[in-house]
Motif scaffolding. Sequence first.
Motif, PDB file in Angstrom:
ATOM      1  N   VAL A 134       0.854  -1.180   0.000  1.00 43.01           N
ATOM      2  CA  VAL A 134       0.000   0.000   0.000  1.00 43.01           C
ATOM      3  C   VAL A 134       0.894   1.235   0.000  1.00 43.01           C
ATOM      4  O   VAL A 134       2.087   1.165   0.284  1.00 43.01           O
ATOM      5  CB  VAL A 134      -0.932   0.056   1.236  1.00 43.01           C
ATOM      6  CG1 VAL A 134      -1.847  -1.159   1.299  1.00 43.01           C
ATOM      7  CG2 VAL A 134      -0.126   0.185   2.528  1.00 43.01           C
ATOM      8  N   VAL A 135       0.280   2.365  -0.309  1.00 42.12           N
ATOM      9  CA  VAL A 135       0.927   3.662  -0.125  1.00 42.12           C
ATOM     10  C   VAL A 135       0.118   4.405   0.928  1.00 42.12           C
ATOM     11  O   VAL A 135      -1.120   4.403   0.917  1.00 42.12           O
ATOM     12  CB  VAL A 135       0.983   4.462  -1.436  1.00 42.12           C
ATOM     13  CG1 VAL A 135       1.519   5.877  -1.177  1.00 42.12           C
ATOM     14  CG2 VAL A 135       1.867   3.752  -2.452  1.00 42.12           C
ATOM     15  N   VAL A 136       0.830   5.037   1.867  1.00 39.34           N
ATOM     16  CA  VAL A 136       0.197   5.699   3.003  1.00 39.34           C
ATOM     17  C   VAL A 136       0.556   7.180   2.997  1.00 39.34           C
ATOM     18  O   VAL A 136       1.725   7.548   2.786  1.00 39.34           O
ATOM     19  CB  VAL A 136       0.660   5.061   4.334  1.00 39.34           C
ATOM     20  CG1 VAL A 136      -0.013   5.729   5.520  1.00 39.34           C
ATOM     21  CG2 VAL A 136       0.374   3.560   4.329  1.00 39.34           C
ATOM     22  N   GLU A 137      -0.431   8.035   3.219  1.00 40.89           N
ATOM     23  CA  GLU A 137      -0.177   9.464   3.404  1.00 40.89           C
ATOM     24  C   GLU A 137       0.220   9.689   4.858  1.00 40.89           C
ATOM     25  O   GLU A 137      -0.530   9.347   5.776  1.00 40.89           O
ATOM     26  CB  GLU A 137      -1.416  10.288   3.064  1.00 40.89           C
ATOM     27  CG  GLU A 137      -1.188  11.780   3.166  1.00 40.89           C
ATOM     28  CD  GLU A 137      -2.406  12.588   2.754  1.00 40.89           C
ATOM     29  OE1 GLU A 137      -2.281  13.826   2.655  1.00 40.89           O
ATOM     30  OE2 GLU A 137      -3.488  12.001   2.540  1.00 40.89           O
ATOM     31  N   THR A 138       1.383  10.267   5.072  1.00 38.93           N
ATOM     32  CA  THR A 138       1.944  10.388   6.418  1.00 38.93           C
ATOM     33  C   THR A 138       1.199  11.436   7.241  1.00 38.93           C
ATOM     34  O   THR A 138       1.020  12.566   6.800  1.00 38.93           O
ATOM     35  CB  THR A 138       3.427  10.768   6.359  1.00 38.93           C
ATOM     36  OG1 THR A 138       4.082  10.026   5.334  1.00 38.93           O
ATOM     37  CG2 THR A 138       4.107  10.504   7.693  1.00 38.93           C
ATOM     38  N   GLU A 139       0.789  11.050   8.447  1.00 40.71           N
ATOM     39  CA  GLU A 139       0.196  11.998   9.388  1.00 40.71           C
ATOM     40  C   GLU A 139       1.139  12.308  10.543  1.00 40.71           C
ATOM     41  O   GLU A 139       1.067  13.384  11.129  1.00 40.71           O
ATOM     42  CB  GLU A 139      -1.132  11.466   9.915  1.00 40.71           C
ATOM     43  CG  GLU A 139      -2.202  11.354   8.846  1.00 40.71           C
ATOM     44  CD  GLU A 139      -3.615  11.331   9.414  1.00 40.71           C
ATOM     45  OE1 GLU A 139      -3.768  11.426  10.655  1.00 40.71           O
ATOM     46  OE2 GLU A 139      -4.563  11.209   8.606  1.00 40.71           O
ATOM     47  N   ALA A 140       2.008  11.376  10.874  1.00 44.93           N
ATOM     48  CA  ALA A 140       3.002  11.599  11.930  1.00 44.93           C
ATOM     49  C   ALA A 140       4.126  10.589  11.752  1.00 44.93           C
ATOM     50  O   ALA A 140       3.905   9.471  11.300  1.00 44.93           O
ATOM     51  CB  ALA A 140       2.375  11.456  13.320  1.00 44.93           C
ATOM     52  N   CYS A 141       5.346  10.994  12.140  1.00 48.53           N
ATOM     53  CA  CYS A 141       6.478  10.071  12.106  1.00 48.53           C
ATOM     54  C   CYS A 141       7.474  10.485  13.187  1.00 48.53           C
ATOM     55  O   CYS A 141       7.908  11.645  13.233  1.00 48.53           O
ATOM     56  CB  CYS A 141       7.166  10.073  10.746  1.00 48.53           C
ATOM     57  SG  CYS A 141       8.481   8.815  10.618  1.00 48.53           S
ATOM     58  N   HIS A 161      11.063   5.815  10.281  1.00 58.99           N
ATOM     59  CA  HIS A 161      10.566   4.450  10.441  1.00 58.99           C
ATOM     60  C   HIS A 161       9.582   4.290  11.608  1.00 58.99           C
ATOM     61  O   HIS A 161       9.360   3.198  12.088  1.00 58.99           O
ATOM     62  CB  HIS A 161      11.752   3.486  10.627  1.00 58.99           C
ATOM     63  CG  HIS A 161      12.613   3.824  11.807  1.00 58.99           C
ATOM     64  ND1 HIS A 161      13.598   4.772  11.757  1.00 58.99           N
ATOM     65  CD2 HIS A 161      12.626   3.334  13.068  1.00 58.99           C
ATOM     66  CE1 HIS A 161      14.188   4.855  12.940  1.00 58.99           C
ATOM     67  NE2 HIS A 161      13.607   3.995  13.753  1.00 58.99           N
ATOM     68  N   GLU A 162       9.009   5.398  12.067  1.00 59.66           N
ATOM     69  CA  GLU A 162       7.996   5.338  13.134  1.00 59.66           C
ATOM     70  C   GLU A 162       6.717   6.052  12.662  1.00 59.66           C
ATOM     71  O   GLU A 162       6.285   7.034  13.242  1.00 59.66           O
ATOM     72  CB  GLU A 162       8.529   5.998  14.407  1.00 59.66           C
ATOM     73  CG  GLU A 162       9.709   5.279  15.016  1.00 59.66           C
ATOM     74  CD  GLU A 162      10.158   5.892  16.330  1.00 59.66           C
ATOM     75  OE1 GLU A 162      10.583   5.144  17.208  1.00 59.66           O
ATOM     76  OE2 GLU A 162      10.077   7.147  16.474  1.00 59.66           O
ATOM     77  N   GLY A 220       6.512   2.423  16.044  1.00 60.57           N
ATOM     78  CA  GLY A 220       7.250   1.695  15.026  1.00 60.57           C
ATOM     79  C   GLY A 220       8.586   1.176  15.513  1.00 60.57           C
ATOM     80  O   GLY A 220       9.081   0.171  15.028  1.00 60.57           O
ATOM     81  N   CYS A 221       9.173   1.865  16.506  1.00 60.42           N
ATOM     82  CA  CYS A 221      10.530   1.485  16.927  1.00 60.42           C
ATOM     83  C   CYS A 221      10.704   1.602  18.432  1.00 60.42           C
ATOM     84  O   CYS A 221      10.743   0.618  19.146  1.00 60.42           O
ATOM     85  CB  CYS A 221      11.558   2.342  16.183  1.00 60.42           C
ATOM     86  SG  CYS A 221      13.279   1.979  16.618  1.00 60.42           S
ATOM     87  N   ARG A 222      10.798   2.817  18.964  1.00 59.98           N
ATOM     88  CA  ARG A 222      11.217   2.981  20.360  1.00 59.98           C
ATOM     89  C   ARG A 222      10.238   2.381  21.363  1.00 59.98           C
ATOM     90  O   ARG A 222      10.618   1.533  22.184  1.00 59.98           O
ATOM     91  CB  ARG A 222      11.463   4.465  20.665  1.00 59.98           C
ATOM     92  CG  ARG A 222      12.785   4.950  20.132  1.00 59.98           C
ATOM     93  CD  ARG A 222      12.883   6.453  20.152  1.00 59.98           C
ATOM     94  NE  ARG A 222      12.046   7.049  19.110  1.00 59.98           N
ATOM     95  CZ  ARG A 222      12.043   8.336  18.806  1.00 59.98           C
ATOM     96  NH1 ARG A 222      12.823   9.171  19.471  1.00 59.98           N
ATOM     97  NH2 ARG A 222      11.276   8.809  17.839  1.00 59.98           N
ATOM     98  N   PHE A 223       8.993   2.822  21.340  1.00 54.45           N
ATOM     99  CA  PHE A 223       8.041   2.283  22.304  1.00 54.45           C
ATOM    100  C   PHE A 223       7.815   0.796  22.055  1.00 54.45           C
ATOM    101  O   PHE A 223       7.715   0.001  22.991  1.00 54.45           O
ATOM    102  CB  PHE A 223       6.708   3.046  22.230  1.00 54.45           C
ATOM    103  CG  PHE A 223       5.846   2.850  23.445  1.00 54.45           C
ATOM    104  CD1 PHE A 223       5.915   3.732  24.521  1.00 54.45           C
ATOM    105  CD2 PHE A 223       4.975   1.778  23.529  1.00 54.45           C
ATOM    106  CE1 PHE A 223       5.134   3.538  25.650  1.00 54.45           C
ATOM    107  CE2 PHE A 223       4.185   1.577  24.650  1.00 54.45           C
ATOM    108  CZ  PHE A 223       4.263   2.463  25.720  1.00 54.45           C
TER     109      PHE A 223
END
Length: 355
Positions: free
Chosen positions: A28-35, A64-65, A153-156
Amino acid sequence: MKAVVFQGAEEPLEVQEVDRPDCQEHGVVVETEACGICRSDWHAWQGDWDWIGLMPTEGLVFGHEPVGRVVEVGSGVERFSEGDLVTNPFNLSDGTCPYCRAGRANICEKSVPMGFVPFQQGAFAEEYPVRNAEQNLVTVPESVDPAEVAGLGCRFATAFHGIVHRVDVTAGDWVAVHGCGGVGLSAVHVASALGANVIAVDVIPDKLELARELGAVETVDPESVQDVSQAVKGFTEMSRGVDVSVDALGIAETVRNSVDSLAPGGQHLQIGMTTSEEGGEVSIPVDTMVTEEREFYGSYGMPPHEYDEIFKMMDGGKIDPGKIVTETCSLEDVPDVMDRLGEYDTMGIPVCTEF
């Protein structure tokens, strides 16, 4: 579309116009809302981690989050539709290897680290692609603010997976967390939610104060004590040491302090990755670990099926990842935030929310 583009190790990052990502048959392609802006991005920008095969090339887009909404769906994807609010682990799996089939997709044999290789663009961009969507995409509840879960995605996720699934943390245990950056504070918060007595260790007073707000019952400033591990042990019964100790930095000194903080039979959890100074290798007291049966565990991301556990704990009010998000910014500000990460001049998890 706009994206933050890597120009080479330690070279200034640039916001540039790049091509919109292609949608694969099973992606899929996703429109980014937060990273989230992660220290792992900083490590890659500095040229670290070639010893594990990660060597970013010019033109790479980090990030990557992510959290965002699906805007395009491949013909082979049935479970997701345009408009779905989604996230995904940074270590994208294929779902077919023995580890994936055993529920350990985070260590997939064919894992692709999002935003670290040229064939899997990251999310410091207006849109980003996700391969093997049926395997990797996770639906985010509409009640959740995307910025609050941008660290999943990573830290938490790495901290949650490590504390909940890799080591044995139960109510009343003593847990030390060495390093109170984003992943360390996440570990503090999760361990506290499980009922542990958490000791937070860091040299920055503001980070120790935030650790207390997230559940730490005791704190240690290494610059104020002669022996960090003994200071940590001093809070425990008969100064035996902690049941679980976490290194969230990857620095040789903090790894050693963490292992030395353990009681006999204790468990060390490594969630911090090393820098170029350590080059992936750190000396530890092997004989003591043998004679006291201390254990060493690693945590690397989180398999997709564990996200539901986080959302249930959020819904029940037991954890709140949003408390660790201390700063939001625009895409144009990402290079500056990345630069400040190198000076340890950020608190908690900074998140890009304007694209």
